[in-house]
Design a protein around this motif. Structure first.
Motif, PDB file in Angstrom:
ATOM      1  N   UNK A   1       0.841  -1.200   0.000  1.00  0.00           N
ATOM      2  CA  UNK A   1       0.000   0.000   0.000  1.00  0.00           C
ATOM      3  C   UNK A   1       0.879   1.255   0.000  1.00  0.00           C
ATOM      4  N   UNK A   2       2.186   1.065   0.111  1.00  0.00           N
ATOM      5  CA  UNK A   2       3.139   2.173   0.063  1.00  0.00           C
ATOM      6  C   UNK A   2       3.828   2.171  -1.297  1.00  0.00           C
ATOM      7  N   UNK A   3       3.832   3.330  -1.948  1.00  0.00           N
ATOM      8  CA  UNK A   3       4.344   3.415  -3.321  1.00  0.00           C
ATOM      9  C   UNK A   3       5.802   2.998  -3.419  1.00  0.00           C
ATOM     10  N   UNK A   4       6.589   3.260  -2.374  1.00  0.00           N
ATOM     11  CA  UNK A   4       8.013   2.951  -2.467  1.00  0.00           C
ATOM     12  C   UNK A   4       8.283   1.460  -2.488  1.00  0.00           C
ATOM     13  N   UNK A   5       7.404   0.656  -1.898  1.00  0.00           N
ATOM     14  CA  UNK A   5       7.581  -0.797  -2.008  1.00  0.00           C
ATOM     15  C   UNK A   5       7.236  -1.270  -3.416  1.00  0.00           C
ATOM     16  N   UNK A   6       6.167  -0.763  -3.979  1.00  0.00           N
ATOM     17  CA  UNK A   6       5.798  -1.155  -5.337  1.00  0.00           C
ATOM     18  C   UNK A   6       6.900  -0.772  -6.321  1.00  0.00           C
ATOM     19  N   UNK A   7       7.401   0.443  -6.202  1.00  0.00           N
ATOM     20  CA  UNK A   7       8.453   0.924  -7.096  1.00  0.00           C
ATOM     21  C   UNK A   7       9.715   0.083  -6.939  1.00  0.00           C
ATOM     22  N   UNK A   8      10.066  -0.228  -5.692  1.00  0.00           N
ATOM     23  CA  UNK A   8      11.280  -0.998  -5.431  1.00  0.00           C
ATOM     24  C   UNK A   8      11.182  -2.405  -5.991  1.00  0.00           C
ATOM     25  N   UNK A   9      10.063  -3.082  -5.765  1.00  0.00           N
ATOM     26  CA  UNK A   9       9.929  -4.440  -6.274  1.00  0.00           C
ATOM     27  C   UNK A   9       9.981  -4.468  -7.803  1.00  0.00           C
ATOM     28  N   UNK A  10       9.282  -3.534  -8.436  1.00  0.00           N
ATOM     29  CA  UNK A  10       9.295  -3.498  -9.899  1.00  0.00           C
ATOM     30  C   UNK A  10      10.708  -3.235 -10.411  1.00  0.00           C
ATOM     31  N   UNK A  11      11.406  -2.298  -9.777  1.00  0.00           N
ATOM     32  CA  UNK A  11      12.753  -1.976 -10.220  1.00  0.00           C
ATOM     33  C   UNK A  11      13.734  -3.112 -10.025  1.00  0.00           C
ATOM     34  N   UNK A  12      13.710  -3.736  -8.863  1.00  0.00           N
ATOM     35  CA  UNK A  12      14.624  -4.846  -8.608  1.00  0.00           C
ATOM     36  C   UNK A  12      14.351  -6.031  -9.529  1.00  0.00           C
ATOM     37  N   UNK A  13      13.094  -6.232  -9.888  1.00  0.00           N
ATOM     38  CA  UNK A  13      12.755  -7.370 -10.753  1.00  0.00           C
ATOM     39  C   UNK A  13      13.390  -7.257 -12.133  1.00  0.00           C
ATOM     40  N   UNK A  14      13.769  -6.045 -12.520  1.00  0.00           N
ATOM     41  CA  UNK A  14      14.341  -5.838 -13.855  1.00  0.00           C
ATOM     42  C   UNK A  14      15.868  -5.914 -13.865  1.00  0.00           C
ATOM     43  N   UNK A  15      16.475  -6.106 -12.715  1.00  0.00           N
ATOM     44  CA  UNK A  15      17.930  -6.189 -12.654  1.00  0.00           C
ATOM     45  C   UNK A  15      18.396  -7.591 -13.043  1.00  0.00           C
ATOM     46  N   UNK A  16      19.378  -7.710 -13.924  1.00  0.00           N
ATOM     47  CA  UNK A  16      19.786  -9.034 -14.416  1.00  0.00           C
ATOM     48  C   UNK A  16      20.392  -9.935 -13.355  1.00  0.00           C
ATOM     49  N   UNK A  17      20.968  -9.377 -12.291  1.00  0.00           N
ATOM     50  CA  UNK A  17      21.602 -10.216 -11.267  1.00  0.00           C
ATOM     51  C   UNK A  17      20.649 -10.557 -10.127  1.00  0.00           C
ATOM     52  N   UNK A  18      19.386 -10.122 -10.210  1.00  0.00           N
ATOM     53  CA  UNK A  18      18.380 -10.491  -9.217  1.00  0.00           C
ATOM     54  C   UNK A  18      17.587 -11.683  -9.755  1.00  0.00           C
ATOM     55  N   UNK A  19      17.730 -12.819  -9.085  1.00  0.00           N
ATOM     56  CA  UNK A  19      17.071 -14.044  -9.542  1.00  0.00           C
ATOM     57  C   UNK A  19      15.599 -14.068  -9.173  1.00  0.00           C
ATOM     58  N   UNK A  20      15.262 -13.517  -8.011  1.00  0.00           N
ATOM     59  CA  UNK A  20      13.881 -13.487  -7.549  1.00  0.00           C
ATOM     60  C   UNK A  20      13.716 -12.336  -6.562  1.00  0.00           C
ATOM     61  N   UNK A  21      12.597 -11.633  -6.664  1.00  0.00           N
ATOM     62  CA  UNK A  21      12.233 -10.643  -5.668  1.00  0.00           C
ATOM     63  C   UNK A  21      10.770 -10.878  -5.326  1.00  0.00           C
ATOM     64  N   UNK A  22      10.479 -10.991  -4.040  1.00  0.00           N
ATOM     65  CA  UNK A  22       9.134 -11.360  -3.598  1.00  0.00           C
ATOM     66  C   UNK A  22       8.794 -10.583  -2.333  1.00  0.00           C
ATOM     67  N   UNK A  23       7.510 -10.554  -2.012  1.00  0.00           N
ATOM     68  CA  UNK A  23       7.050  -9.878  -0.806  1.00  0.00           C
ATOM     69  C   UNK A  23       5.838 -10.604  -0.245  1.00  0.00           C
ATOM     70  N   UNK A  24       5.738 -10.600   1.083  1.00  0.00           N
ATOM     71  CA  UNK A  24       4.531 -11.085   1.748  1.00  0.00           C
ATOM     72  C   UNK A  24       3.513  -9.953   1.761  1.00  0.00           C
ATOM     73  N   UNK A  25       2.277 -10.235   1.357  1.00  0.00           N
ATOM     74  CA  UNK A  25       1.285  -9.181   1.193  1.00  0.00           C
ATOM     75  C   UNK A  25      -0.121  -9.695   1.451  1.00  0.00           C
ATOM     76  N   UNK A  26      -1.003  -8.779   1.886  1.00  0.00           N
ATOM     77  CA  UNK A  26      -2.421  -9.137   2.009  1.00  0.00           C
ATOM     78  C   UNK A  26      -3.181  -8.869   0.712  1.00  0.00           C
ATOM     79  N   UNK A  27      -2.484  -8.382  -0.300  1.00  0.00           N
ATOM     80  CA  UNK A  27      -3.034  -8.178  -1.647  1.00  0.00           C
ATOM     81  C   UNK A  27      -4.166  -7.149  -1.652  1.00  0.00           C
ATOM     82  N   UNK A  28      -4.089  -6.174  -0.744  1.00  0.00           N
ATOM     83  CA  UNK A  28      -5.145  -5.170  -0.690  1.00  0.00           C
ATOM     84  C   UNK A  28      -4.960  -4.065  -1.726  1.00  0.00           C
TER      85      UNK A  28
END
Length: 296
Positions: free
Chosen positions: A67-94
């Motif tokens: 629900x915080x924009x900086x987490x959404x931005x961070x996850x999307x950004x890290x997912x595009x890095x070639x040396x990051x194999x997986x990026x995940x978060x625990x969420x209530x999906x709200x």
């Protein structure tokens, strides 16, 4: 180096008030939110610079991060890095799912929990279907309280077969064999959650290939062992990485015991350890027999 990082910053606020969660409806001040954002951005910047390492990152905030924009931005950004194999978060999906269009669906994954009474069932299910339509890897789960059983059965019936539905044993709740069988019929891996795992002196990947990081950059072997290994940002933690036995009597949280070498969970969840997706899910008619562990 192949390394898994479990990050938990200072964020403690959540938009839900689940009675079984001590952090429900906690409010963070503007200053606390600013500190959390700054800590997360610093951590993400560090991850981006570690191009000689192959990293996997699981965010395990006390509150609800998406629900915080900086987490959404961070996850999307890290997912595009070639040396990051997986990026995940625990969420209530709200939160809404549109932000996922900016992420690499081959790298990003979500660990989603349904909390009955906190959100309309139809809304949660619709969000799950949006994830499936976007091709985002995700698992869905629920806390195994007696009043949640019919919700879990309904979810299992309505979710696509390929979506794994996990069940966490409720903290402080003792299950009869009959009750455990009901939950195991929904989640064949529930027996791993039913009882705490004896861990004292047993080998664990935490402290060697898995570490926990807090908002200040303090590195520990896991969230449950307070002794620090060093600090992420001055590099002092790297010299402390080595095989080491667990110092605790028992481990009763999935994000901890999944890393115990005495359990076969790295094989069970191969390729999906962070997002809690079994490698063989869905399987054939022998799925339950194959996944269900031998009772302790």
């Amino acid at each position: 180096m192949d390394l898994t990082l479990l990050y938990r910053g200072p964020l403690a606020s959540c938009d839900y008030d689940c009675p079984y969660c001590p952090f429900a409806k906690r409010r963070d001040s503007r200053e606390q939110l600013r500190a959390d954002r700054e800590a997360l951005e610093r951590f993400a910047g560090w991850v981006a610079e570690q191009r000689e390492d192959r990293l996997s990152v699981l965010f395990t905030p006390w509150g609800e991060g998406l629900v915080r924009s900086w987490y959404r931005h961070t996850l999307a950004g890290l997912s595009r890095l070639p040396h990051v194999a997986r990026v995940a978060i625990q969420t209530n999906l709200s939160c809404r799912t549109g932000w996922l269009d900016d992420a690499d669906a081959d790298t990003l994954a979500l660990w989603c929990t349904y909390h009955p009474g906190q959100t309309p069932y139809g809304r949660f299910l619709a969000r799950c279907r949006e994830l499936a339509d976007k091709g985002v890897r995700h698992s869905v789960g629920i806390v195994g309280l007696p009043g949640h059983l019919h919700h879990a059965r309904r979810l299992r019936a309505d979710l696509p077969e390929h979506v794994y539905l996990w069940v966490n044993a409720a903290e402080g709740h003792t299950y009869t064999d009959e009750e455990a069988d009901r939950w195991t019929a929904i989640d064949p891996l529930f027996p791993y959650s039913r009882h705490p795992h004896r861990s004292a002196g047993l080998p664990c990947r935490t402290g060697e290939s898995v570490v926990s990081v807090d908002g200040a950059g303090t590195v520990r072997r896991c969230h449950f062992v307070p002794a620090p290994l060093g600090n992420l940002y001055n590099g002092s933690w790297r010299a402390a990485l080595r095989p080491r036995p667990c110092p605790l009597a028992v481990c009763d949280c999935h994000i901890g015991y999944v890393h115990l070498e005495s359990l076969p969970l790295y094989d069970v969840f191969a390729g999906g350890v962070l997002e809690r997706i079994p490698a063989s899910w869905p399987g054939d008619g022998a799925r339950t027999q194959r996944l269900t562990p031998t009772p302790p």
